[in-house]
Enzyme design. Structure first.
Site, short mmCIF file in Angstrom:
data_model
loop_
_atom_site.label_atom_id
_atom_site.label_comp_id
_atom_site.label_asym_id
_atom_site.label_seq_id
_atom_site.Cartn_x
_atom_site.Cartn_y
_atom_site.Cartn_z
N ASP A 265 0.87 -1.17 0.00
CA ASP A 265 0.00 0.00 0.00
C ASP A 265 0.91 1.24 0.00
OD1 ASP A 265 -2.13 1.68 -0.05
OD2 ASP A 265 -3.21 0.78 1.62
C1 BGC Z 1 -5.01 3.35 0.24
C2 BGC Z 1 -5.24 2.35 -0.88
C3 BGC Z 1 -5.10 3.02 -2.21
C4 BGC Z 1 -3.72 3.64 -2.29
C5 BGC Z 1 -3.40 4.28 -3.62
C6 BGC Z 1 -3.73 4.14 0.05
O1 BGC Z 1 -3.64 5.19 0.94
O2 BGC Z 1 -4.96 2.66 1.46
O3 BGC Z 1 -6.51 1.78 -0.74
O4 BGC Z 1 -5.28 2.10 -3.24
O5 BGC Z 1 -3.61 4.63 -1.28
O6 BGC Z 1 -4.11 5.42 -3.83
#
Ligand code: BGC
Length: 719
Positions: A265
């Site tokens: 993530d």
């Molecule tokens: C979130 C994810 C997301 C990623 C990319 C993160 O902060 O937890 O769900 O896909 O950002 O934007």
């Protein structure tokens, strides 16, 4: 078998180039902006300008022309002709915004869910998006967590069906086909169980509970063929998921045979240092790569550390090659080596975005997601006369919910607009409809409230559109207060005291605490955040042009103190026998155990009755009759639950195993069946990977919702 051209590419690449291929950065880093130099973001991440031509993927280019420019530049610079991959968060629509996933879960309509994903895929594909960071399969039981809006809800079975439908909608039979994108399921694993509902917080689950409740939705995504997986921010057994070998290697790769790419993530490799399981970036990179994490999102420890780790003999280069192969195979499965632009087409993108056809589908999905929670014969409304309309969501178009991608508030239909469109003959009197921002604050609204009561004096019935600000939902939006804000409560109180019949419409990204609001309402409608077609979909339901069919995907607590409250709980050794039973049993002195509205609950303008629950001779098929005993045709969601009465571990008091939506004309009666399978009766007896079937007694239940079911007990020795 690795394709020869991929093996060849990997052979030719240097270690640093491989590490770059395993890195994902935002567009800011790719030199499309003017001021790219080493004093900016590149410097902060210790990147060399040369690295950028090898970086494997970009996070979030939401513009077809921009993507074409970026890809062209990249292909000119990358010596191997390896295309860049564009990954974006398209979770409930791109430009055409659908209801939030928690609301779509309430539709219990997997065709509708799939259609929403297919529309999102079409809009995304023409925009040059290759993979979407969806679906989110995290099971949620705590509405304090802002991200419950992104989840299909509290039930394992429903979540798994939802996730596989989303994957099917995004990817179709083959993600390289036109108008399709790859799906990346997330957040592996258990992110929804953050302690106290506080985002990014510790998760501590036994393996049995993790396997039983939380993992099945991710497994469903794997089985549905999702191309990618994203790890979660949280720890699992005190080890961050991003570096958790047991999760990534043993469960995901070995047991589930997942062959796709795994991405961290946002910055979650770096956060391993904060979690305190790596002393520095080098150790974080070591732990991630050995756990099998292929792509590092928005930190650069792979780029900065992998070379040294290999040189020091701490990491075998073959391990890095495996990850690079997975990244290149992903690009190949998307067809990017043949056509690096895939469907990207600015003109087509313009044409399909928010097209009338997409809006039509969005309206249909939105009305299926609305849940009617209470109706003292005030709904549906007649399309004549005078009606009052008050509250901060009455005229607001801020109804997209969190993660709205490219949705624009100005392109949403407000409730008032929807009502006028549906019933031009109705006189709508509005009062205190403004200042959505003030939802968040208390403030002195005494005078405004008094004015509102006065303005609405001739309206017997008043629609009150209340809720939480849409930006209070989603990532990093945890809350400890789930009641309506004080100013909204004052409005409701005053209108109710003035003797109005209140039709309360609640806009929220989570179950709110609605006990007070419910007591003061004649009708209560859970609108969630429904996206572009919000007002039209609500008008369809309010005027009865659509007979509501949504059922709750998550229980609504009576108070914050009850959380977590969910239907598939264990029985405990001292279960409460009745509401008044409080003597040394598992109960609260000051509250009921039951939620205000349970999982699976939702009303319709029709009335359905269940009868004749029975079993076939071999006891492996259950049947029940459902009759529409009202004078209006409608749709019922028939829910089947099972309980394993005695087993080697304590089993939930009921678990949803199947559901079916049936449309019945007035007076129509139909018999529905449940074919009992071994899978429905099996469970994770210990931490091992395979569910077991233990012979014995089972209760088979059918009914309207998790608290309104009848059951029949059966002995099953063999299946
Ligand atoms: C979130 C994810 C997301 C990623 C990319 C993160 O902060 O937890 O769900 O896909 O950002 O934007």
């Amino acid at each position: 078998m690795t394709k020869p051209f991929i093996a060849e590419l990997v052979k030719r690449m240097s270690l640093r180039e491989k590490a770059a291929q395993m890195t994902q950065l935002t567009p800011l880093f790719f030199g499309l902006e003017e001021d790219m130099d080493l004093t900016g973001p590149l410097g902060e991440k210790q990147l060399k300008p040369d690295d950028m031509k090898h970086v494997g993927s970009v996070l979030g280019v939401y513009d077809a022309s921009k993507f074409i420019r970026l890809q062209r530049k990249h292909l000119e610079e990358n010596p191997y002709g390896i295309p860049l991959m564009n990954l974006c968060d398209v979770t409930h629509g791109l430009r055409t915004v659908f209801p939030i996933p928690l609301a779509m879960g309430c539709s219990f309509d997997m065709e509708a869910v799939k259609q929403s994903a297919a529309v999102a895929a079409r809009e995304s594909a023409y925009m040059g998006i290759h993979v979407t960071y969806a679906p989110m399969g995290d099971l949620v039981r705590d509405p304090r967590w802002g991200r419950v809006m992104e989840s299909p809800g509290e039930d394992t079975y429903l979540n798994a069906r939802f996730v596989e439908s989303m994957v099917a909608g995004f990817q179709g039979d083959d993600p390289r086909s036109p108008e399709k994108v790859g799906a990346c399921f997330k957040h592996f694993a258990g992110y929804g169980a953050a302690e106290g509902g506080r985002d990014y917080n510790t998760v501590d689950l036994s393996r049995g509970v993790l396997r039983e409740y939380h993992l099945p939705a991710y497994l469903a995504a794997v089985r549905a063929g999702a191309l990618m997986a994203m790890t979660s921010f949280n720890t699992v057994e005190r080890i961050p998921a991003t570096v958790n070998k047991w999760l990534l290697r043993d469960v995901l790769r070995k047991e589930w045979q997942f062959a796709g790419a795994v991405v961290s993530d946002f910055n979650s490799i770096d956060e391993v240092i904060c979690h305190g399981v790596a002393a520095d970036g080098k150790e974080a990179a070591y732990k991630s790569v050995t756990a099998g994490l292929d792509i590092e999102m928005m930190s650069t420890h792979y780029l900065n550390e992998l070379e040294q780790l290999v040189a020091a003999g701490e990491v075998n280069e073959a391990l890095i090659d495996q990850s690079v192969i997975r990244v290149l195979e992903l690009k190949d499965r998307l067809g990017l080596f043949e056509n690096p632009y895939k469907d990207c087409d600015p003109a087509k993108s313009e044409e399909v975005n928010l097209s009338p056809e997409h809006r039509r589908i969005a309206r249909d999905v939105a009305r299926k997601s609305i849940v009617l929670l209470k109706n003292e014969d005030v709904l549906p409304l007649a399309k004549r006369g005078k009606i009052g309309l008050a509250g901060p969501f009455a005229e607001s178009r801020k109804v997209l919910g969190g993660w709205w991608a490219l949705g624009k508030a100005e392109e949403c239909v407000s409730l008032k607009e929807g009502l006028i469109q549906a019933a031009p003959g109705v006189e709508i009197v509005t009062a205190m409809t403004g200042e959505l921002e003030r939802i968040r604050n208390g403030g002195d609204v005494k005078d405004e409230v008094a004015d509102a009561v006065d303005t609405l004096r001739d309206c017997e019935t008043v629609i009150v559109a209340v809720g939480e600000h849409m930006e209070d939902t989603g990532e990093a939006c945890s809350k400890t207060e789930l009641r309506l804000s004080p100013n909204q409560r004052k409005l409701i109180e005053a209108l109710s005291e003035a003797g109005k019949k209140l039709i309360m419409i609640v806009f929220s990204g989570r179950p709110l605490v609605l006990e007070e609001a419910e007591a003061r309402s004649a009708a209560l409608v859970q609108a969630w955040f429904l996206g572009n077609e919000s007002g039209n979909a609500l008008a369809d339901v309010l005027f009865g042009d659509y007979n509501p069919s949504g059922r709750l995907s998550m229980s609504f607590p009576r108070s914050i103190g009850q959380i977590p409250v969910y239907y598939n709980r264990l029985n405990t050794g001292r279960p409460q026998k009745s509401e008044s039973d409080k003597d040394f049993v598992s109960s609260y002195l000051d509250s009921s155990n039951s939620p205000l509205f349970p999982f699976g609950y939702g009303l319709s303008y029709s009335r359905f009755e269940y009868s004749g629950l029975s079993l076939s001779e071999d006891a492996l098929t259950a049947s029940v009759q459902v009759e529409n005993v009202s004078s209006v045709g409608g749709t019922e969601t028939v829910q089947w639950y099972i309980r394993d009465i005695a087993a080697s571990v304590s089993r939930p008091v009921k678990e949803l195993k199947h559901f079916e939506k049936v449309s019945l004309q007035a007076g129509e009666k139909r018999t529905l069946h449940l074919k009992i399978t071994k899978e429905m009766l099996s469970f994770y007896a210990d931490s091992s990977s395979d569910p077991v079937f233990e012979p014995g007694e089972f209760q088979i239940m059918a009914g309207r919702h998790s608290e309104d079911i009848s059951g029949i007990t059966v002995r099953i020795e063999e299946i």
